[in-house]
Scaffold this motif. Structure first.
Motif, PDB file in Angstrom:
ATOM      1  N   TYR A 121       0.840  -1.195   0.000  1.00 49.31           N
ATOM      2  CA  TYR A 121       0.000   0.000   0.000  1.00 49.31           C
ATOM      3  C   TYR A 121       0.879   1.250   0.000  1.00 49.31           C
ATOM      4  CZ  TYR A 121      -4.107  -2.850   0.650  1.00 49.31           C
ATOM      5  OH  TYR A 121      -5.109  -3.760   0.457  1.00 49.31           O
ATOM      6  N   TYR A 163     -10.892  -1.532  -0.809  1.00 53.62           N
ATOM      7  CA  TYR A 163      -9.503  -1.070  -0.717  1.00 53.62           C
ATOM      8  C   TYR A 163      -8.589  -2.112  -0.097  1.00 53.62           C
ATOM      9  CZ  TYR A 163     -12.277   3.144  -1.270  1.00 53.62           C
ATOM     10  OH  TYR A 163     -13.184   4.066  -1.721  1.00 53.62           O
ATOM     11  N   LEU A 169      -5.876  -2.512  -5.487  1.00 53.24           N
ATOM     12  CA  LEU A 169      -4.565  -1.875  -5.392  1.00 53.24           C
ATOM     13  C   LEU A 169      -3.844  -1.928  -6.737  1.00 53.24           C
ATOM     14  CD1 LEU A 169      -2.420  -0.502  -3.733  1.00 53.24           C
ATOM     15  CD2 LEU A 169      -1.713  -2.729  -2.848  1.00 53.24           C
ATOM     16  N   TRP A 172      -5.237   0.789  -8.857  1.00 51.50           N
ATOM     17  CA  TRP A 172      -4.704   2.089  -8.403  1.00 51.50           C
ATOM     18  C   TRP A 172      -3.301   2.306  -8.932  1.00 51.50           C
ATOM     19  CZ3 TRP A 172      -0.587   4.106  -5.842  1.00 51.50           C
ATOM     20  CH2 TRP A 172      -0.716   5.405  -5.321  1.00 51.50           C
ATOM     21  N   ARG A 173      -2.480   1.276  -8.822  1.00 49.59           N
ATOM     22  CA  ARG A 173      -1.092   1.392  -9.281  1.00 49.59           C
ATOM     23  C   ARG A 173      -1.025   1.592 -10.786  1.00 49.59           C
ATOM     24  NH1 ARG A 173       3.142  -1.364  -6.378  1.00 49.59           N
ATOM     25  NH2 ARG A 173       3.641  -2.385  -8.358  1.00 49.59           N
ATOM     26  N   TYR A 176      -1.833   5.285 -11.233  1.00 51.46           N
ATOM     27  CA  TYR A 176      -1.096   6.370 -10.583  1.00 51.46           C
ATOM     28  C   TYR A 176       0.375   6.099 -10.277  1.00 51.46           C
ATOM     29  CZ  TYR A 176      -5.895   7.935  -9.737  1.00 51.46           C
ATOM     30  OH  TYR A 176      -7.209   8.322  -9.894  1.00 51.46           O
ATOM     31  N   ARG A 212      -3.990  15.493  -2.798  1.00 48.64           N
ATOM     32  CA  ARG A 212      -4.378  14.154  -3.233  1.00 48.64           C
ATOM     33  C   ARG A 212      -5.836  14.149  -3.695  1.00 48.64           C
ATOM     34  NH1 ARG A 212      -0.772  10.181  -1.724  1.00 48.64           N
ATOM     35  NH2 ARG A 212       0.933  10.917  -0.397  1.00 48.64           N
ATOM     36  N   LEU A 215      -8.958   9.191  -4.441  1.00 50.22           N
ATOM     37  CA  LEU A 215      -8.379   7.856  -4.294  1.00 50.22           C
ATOM     38  C   LEU A 215      -7.003   7.896  -3.655  1.00 50.22           C
ATOM     39  CD1 LEU A 215      -9.463   6.195  -7.674  1.00 50.22           C
ATOM     40  CD2 LEU A 215     -10.456   5.889  -5.399  1.00 50.22           C
ATOM     41  N   ALA A 217      -4.315   9.644  -4.530  1.00 50.00           N
ATOM     42  CA  ALA A 217      -3.176   9.809  -5.431  1.00 50.00           C
ATOM     43  C   ALA A 217      -2.879  11.284  -5.629  1.00 50.00           C
ATOM     44  CB  ALA A 217      -3.463   9.149  -6.782  1.00 50.00           C
TER      45      ALA A 217
END
Length: 427
Positions: A121, A163, A169, A172-173, A176, A212, A215, A217
């Motif tokens: 994370y 989450y 995850l 998300w990666r 971002y 941020r 989310l 980021a």
């Protein structure tokens, strides 16, 4: 029926393509931990270098639970999505990094992936640490392996669905995160590049000083432009704006002094930044602090115009604020807001006072303001909390008076703003 099957096939293919893209984006520049690497010799020089880098990254700050062994993990880090618990960085074989190789550690730093392949994370700021060089990663690993082993398993993360899933995850990666070691700017000096490397890499300054999204980021376009620190309710001001914390017109030594001691003729550190100075920057060499100062001095100011003068507050509010200021503030900060050099900051012309974002002002009045005790300033002056002394309306009135006195022309602070901050402080 045929149209339904065609639609399902198209949806399946689209999902498969999206999944493949997410997987590919998560494997970009992936470190192959299967490739044999030379053993890192823990020389005195390498260990000293690793200890220094651990200070630069303030690793112990997050990886040490309150009252617990150093670097043994278990500290809860609150996020808008739940609580993440830091990992054990001691060389314990079962619960720490005792069974890790230098490549495993490099993959965690560079790719945000644990030894077992799990995605980490970003409360562990690998979006910043990815810029760290392999050489520095190896030195940091050697130092951590030299610490006393502590068998201490970290609690499982307490995150809300979805989450808490690796799939979320990974998405998300993919959106971002992009791995990449710092590349020197050939148009800049070696000192500037060293400063940029420290600020953007191990120093992970952007983790706080950049806003941020929903989310969690941050955007490179808003790099170091200021942002509210999630869950802490402190505002990390813009490091480029001359109206917030930009230091383009500061004497370089004053920047070094602030990072070394927590105080300078222009400002003092409180809140989360005081902890950064206490645990990290005061231990950096003068050369590295000078490099950071040079980088910060050369940050391009934003194109946005200067804040406009705000409308005057109601006379009744200013009258109430003036009386409260005389009773509680003037003794230290002077009746004209001039402060006392090296002790109590001036409030007249103070950018913390006049910034549009008022979170820090409210925090300091409610909960007190304390500079760190450093080698260069071992007995700092502080400000007591008024959370039990002043009501929401009184805090709002005195802050409004300060923001509109002695040439200050900032907007009003409302009781609602104070109430929200007070409520957040007791959660």
């Amino acid at each position: 029926m045929k149209k339904l099957l065609t639609g399902l096939l198209a949806a399946t293919l689209l999902f498969a393509a999206a999944a493949a893209l997410v997987a590919w984006l998560n494997l970009r520049d992936e470190v192959d931990v299967r490739v044999p690497v030379a053993t890192i010799t823990p020389s005195d020089t390498r260990l000293a270098r690793g200890a220094y880098l651990a200070r630069a990254g303030n690793c112990m700050g997050c990886h040490t639970a309150r009252g617990g062994p150093a670097y043994a993990g278990g500290r809860g880090i609150a996020t808008p999505f739940g609580t993440v618990f830091s990992s054990n960085l001691t060389p314990d074989e079962k619960t720490g990094i005792g069974s890790w190789s230098p490549a495993h550690f490099w993959r965690a730093i560079h790719n945000g992936r644990s030894k077992d392949g799990r995605l980490l994370y970003p409360a562990f700021p690998y979006p910043n640490y990815t810029q760290v060089t392999r050489e520095d990663s190896n030195a940091l690993f050697a130092y951590l392996r030299s610490l006393p082993a502590v068998e201490r398993a970290s609690p499982p993360h307490a995150l809300r669905f979805p989450y808490d899933t690796q799939a979320a995850l990974a998405v998300w990666r993919a959106l971002y995160f992009k791995p990449g070691v710092y590349e020197a700017n050939k148009q800049r000096s070696a000192e500037w590049n060293r400063g940029a490397y420290l600020v953007r890499g191990l120093g992970h300054c952007a983790a706080c000083h950049t806003a941020r999204n929903a989310l969690g980021a941050s955007s490179e376009a808003l790099d170091l432009a200021g942002g509210l620190i999630p869950m802490q309710n402190w505002y990390a001001p813009s490091l480029s704006s001359p109206h917030e914390a930009g230091v383009g017109d500061w004497d370089r030594q004053h920047i070094v002094d602030l990072l070394k001691t927590g105080v300078s003729p222009h400002a003092s550190t409180t809140g989360p930044m005081a902890e950064v100075v206490l645990r990290s920057t005061q231990y950096l060499s003068d050369a590295d602090l000078g490099a950071v100062a040079q980088f910060l001095k050369e940050l391009a100011p934003p194109a946005s115009p200067a804040p406009q003068a705000a409308a005057p507050a109601p006379a009744s509010v200013l009258k109430q604020g003036a009386k409260l200021y005389e009773q509680h503030c003037a003794q230290c900060h002077d009746e004209r807001g001039r402060g006392v050099p090296q002790a109590y900051p001036a409030l007249a012309g103070n950018r913390t006072v006049t910034m549009p974002q008022t979170a820090n002002l409210v925090q300091i009045v409610l909960n007190g303001g304390y500079a760190p005790a450093t080698d260069g300033n071992p007995r700092p002056f502080g400000m007591p909390p008024f959370v039990l002394v002043l009501s929401d309306s009184e805090v709002a009135a005195v802050l409004t008076y300060i923001r509109q006195s002695w040439g200050n022309q900032a907007g009003v602070v409302t009781p609602l703003e104070v109430n929200r901050m007070r409520a957040a402080s007791v959660r």
